[in-house]
Design a protein around this motif. Structure first.
Motif, short mmCIF file in Angstrom:
data_model
loop_
_atom_site.label_atom_id
_atom_site.label_comp_id
_atom_site.label_asym_id
_atom_site.label_seq_id
_atom_site.Cartn_x
_atom_site.Cartn_y
_atom_site.Cartn_z
N LEU A 85 4.26 -29.97 13.30
CA LEU A 85 2.81 -30.17 13.23
C LEU A 85 2.21 -29.41 12.05
CD1 LEU A 85 1.86 -29.90 17.01
CD2 LEU A 85 1.97 -31.97 15.62
N ALA A 86 2.74 -28.21 11.78
CA ALA A 86 2.26 -27.44 10.64
C ALA A 86 2.55 -28.18 9.33
CB ALA A 86 2.91 -26.06 10.62
N ASN A 87 3.71 -28.81 9.26
CA ASN A 87 4.03 -29.60 8.07
C ASN A 87 3.13 -30.82 7.94
OD1 ASN A 87 6.16 -27.91 7.35
ND2 ASN A 87 7.64 -29.06 8.56
N LEU A 97 -5.72 -23.09 14.90
CA LEU A 97 -5.77 -23.73 16.22
C LEU A 97 -4.99 -22.91 17.24
CD1 LEU A 97 -6.44 -26.08 18.12
CD2 LEU A 97 -4.39 -27.25 17.25
N GLY A 98 -3.78 -22.48 16.87
CA GLY A 98 -2.97 -21.69 17.78
C GLY A 98 -3.63 -20.37 18.15
N MET A 99 -4.23 -19.71 17.16
CA MET A 99 -4.93 -18.44 17.43
C MET A 99 -6.08 -18.65 18.40
SD MET A 99 -3.65 -15.75 15.70
CE MET A 99 -4.95 -14.66 15.13
N VAL A 127 1.52 -21.93 24.58
CA VAL A 127 1.22 -23.05 23.67
C VAL A 127 0.58 -22.52 22.38
CG1 VAL A 127 -0.16 -25.14 23.36
CG2 VAL A 127 0.96 -24.71 25.55
N GLY A 128 -0.39 -21.62 22.54
CA GLY A 128 -1.04 -21.05 21.36
C GLY A 128 -0.06 -20.30 20.49
N PHE A 132 0.94 -20.93 16.38
CA PHE A 132 0.70 -20.07 15.22
C PHE A 132 1.94 -19.35 14.71
CE2 PHE A 132 -0.82 -16.92 18.56
CZ PHE A 132 0.14 -15.95 18.35
N MET A 133 2.97 -19.20 15.50
CA MET A 133 4.15 -18.44 15.08
C MET A 133 4.84 -19.04 13.83
SD MET A 133 5.17 -15.60 16.59
CE MET A 133 5.37 -14.67 18.10
N PRO A 134 5.27 -20.32 13.86
CA PRO A 134 5.95 -20.85 12.67
C PRO A 134 5.04 -20.88 11.45
CG PRO A 134 6.29 -22.28 14.57
CD PRO A 134 5.21 -21.32 14.94
N ALA A 135 3.76 -21.18 11.66
CA ALA A 135 2.83 -21.29 10.54
C ALA A 135 2.56 -19.94 9.88
CB ALA A 135 1.52 -21.91 11.01
#
Length: 471
Positions: A85-87, A97-99, A127-128, A132-135
């Motif tokens: 999704l980040a890609n 969004l994750g934060m 979920v959050g 945000f972790m990979p991004a």
């Protein structure tokens, strides 16, 4: 993701990035470390707060296990999808969004009045965190095009995360002892809001790659893990022969087998199947799974054991766990210092063997076992894991090669989370109805010793990379 895109993300190449929005390196680092700090602390403080939460919300032990594992379940299940999704939509958008999801879910956790509400809120937190972790690491490497500055910032970022991992139980003990268990979640609100505002202002976006996410494969994986988690967590309380547990066990097998078949037939699998034909890559992933299985299961047990068996307060439990939790950080530092001389594979075998022996030393733990002996043995085991984890990562990334570096890293991170998920569930099984907390602790240390010993044997037999040394 194309190899060009991967190169941009990993190296921080300025090509394809929007103009720098300004702000010093410290502001960018704070913006992108905020999420990791929240997620890291949340994964450890809950082990100290668990006893209070169980008592005050009148939770069954299986419900307490869900409070721990519900977060890890959604986090681990969605990591690979979140990377896609980040890609597809832009790393900064997905990070923000994750934060936001994590902050709202943290508030819901702190306001929960019963077990189901807390469990659902914890799952939304996961979920959050997955979003945000990979991004965050992608944005971090992209924010510093200069190689020297990027290396420095990644090193500081890693140090911050490692420090808060060690301090998690202490933070949890202080908060629970002074402000109550709800404060461990409410602490995320100011940290998360500050991170969102800083990221919006000072972190540049990376243009979207418009890669189509592998929705079907990820959905099958999520369903399989949910069913497996239900089976392991509810089995002891509902009975292993009960209809819900049997149905969930069957569903786990069906979903996971279907996932394997679907991935083998897919022209674009989530993880390139050629990677798993490399015995070193496959073994390194199994080692990562076993490391987190033993480590997270052990931390879950210790937080409860110190309060229930030793009768200490949450604050004192956090203080007593600090020497044990410093081990991974010290091990990371030792690896950085000595791996060029000794080689990653040799260090990994020695580290896992040390962790296994130290865990086995506590198989006879009883009420006469002094605290210093418990802390020393667990601290040595955790030191071994801190020494072995980067060595295992090095061997895996070396086996994957530059072409698959990004997907290999994502696979390892997800796989280690799966290990923690199953480890907590497995330890939960042995702690559900033990004759005493000491019997449960002995069973837990046995599981941990077996995990580390099996990982050492896998490394000895199948991990063939990482022995290059310099003098």
């Amino acid at each position: 993701m194309s190899s060009d895109a991967a190169s941009t993300q990993v190296t921080g190449d300025s090509v394809g990035r929007k103009s720098d929005p300004g702000g010093g390196p410290g502001l960018k680092l704070a913006a992108l470390a905020a999420g990791f700090v929240m997620a890291t602390v949340d994964a450890t403080v809950i082990n100290i707060a668990g006893t209070k939460i169980q008592d005050l919300l009148h939770l069954r032990f299986s419900e307490l296990t869900w409070v721990i594992d519900g977060y890890v379940l959604t986090f681990a299940s969605l990591l690979l999808l979140a990377g896609s999704l980040a890609n597809s939509y832009g790393a900064k958008k997905i990070y923000l969004l994750g934060m936001a999801v994590f902050v709202v879910a943290s508030a819901a956790c702190g306001l929960s009045s019963n077990g189901p509400a807390l469990i659902i809120s914890r799952m939304v937190q996961g979920v959050g965190a997955a979003l945000f972790m990979p991004a965050s690491l992608t944005l971090l490497t992209s924010s510093f095009p200069d190689p020297k500055m990027r290396t420095r910032m990644v090193g500081l970022w890693t140090a911050i995360v490692s420090t808060f991992t060690a301090l998690g139980p202490v933070i949890g003990g202080v908060l629970v002892g002074t402000l109550g268990w709800r404060s461990i979640f409410m602490l995320n609100l100011p940290i998360g809001i500050a991170g969102i505002l800083l990221a919006r202002r000072y972190v540049a976006e990376i243009p979207a790659q418009h890669v189509r996410p592998r929705v079907l494969g990820n959905a099958l994986g999520v369903l399989g893990l949910v069913a497996l988690s239900f089976t392991l967590i509810e089995g002891p309380s509902l009975g292993w022969s009960s209809v819900p547990v049997l149905l969930s066990g069957a569903a786990a097998v069906v979903f996971l087998v279907t996932l394997v078949v679907q991935q083998r037939r897919s022209s674009k699998p989530i993880v390139p199947l050629e990677l798993f034909r490399n015995s070193c890559f496959t073994a390194s992933n199994l080692v990562g799974f076993l490391i987190n299985f033993g480590l997270m299961g052990g931390i879950f047990m210790l937080g409860l054991f110190l309060q229930n068996a030793r009768g200490v307060s949450p604050f004192l439990a956090g203080i007593q766990m600090l020497p044990m939790m410093v081990g991974p950080l010290v091990g990371n530092l030792v690896f950085a210092r000595y791996s060029p001389r000794w080689g990653a594979r040799r260090l990994l075998i020695a580290a896992l063997s040390l962790a296994g022996v130290a865990s086995a030393a506590l198989l006879g733990i009883s009420d006469s076992t002094p605290y210093w002996m418990l802390a020393t043995a667990v601290g040595i085991a955790n030191f071994g894991i801190g020494l072995g984890a980067p060595a295992m990562t090095f061997a895996l990334m070396e086996s994957a090669g530059p072409k698959h570096a990004n997907i290999a890293s994502s696979t390892l991170n997800a796989n280690r989370q799966f290990g923690g998920l199953v480890g907590v569930a497995a330890v939960g099984i042995v702690l559900t109805n033990p004759d005493s907390w000491y019997e449960g602790a002995r069973a837990s240390f046995l599981i941990t010793a077996i995990c580390y010993g099996a990982a050492a044997l896998l490394t000895l037999k199948y991990v063939t990379l990482g022995d290059r040394r310099t003098v």
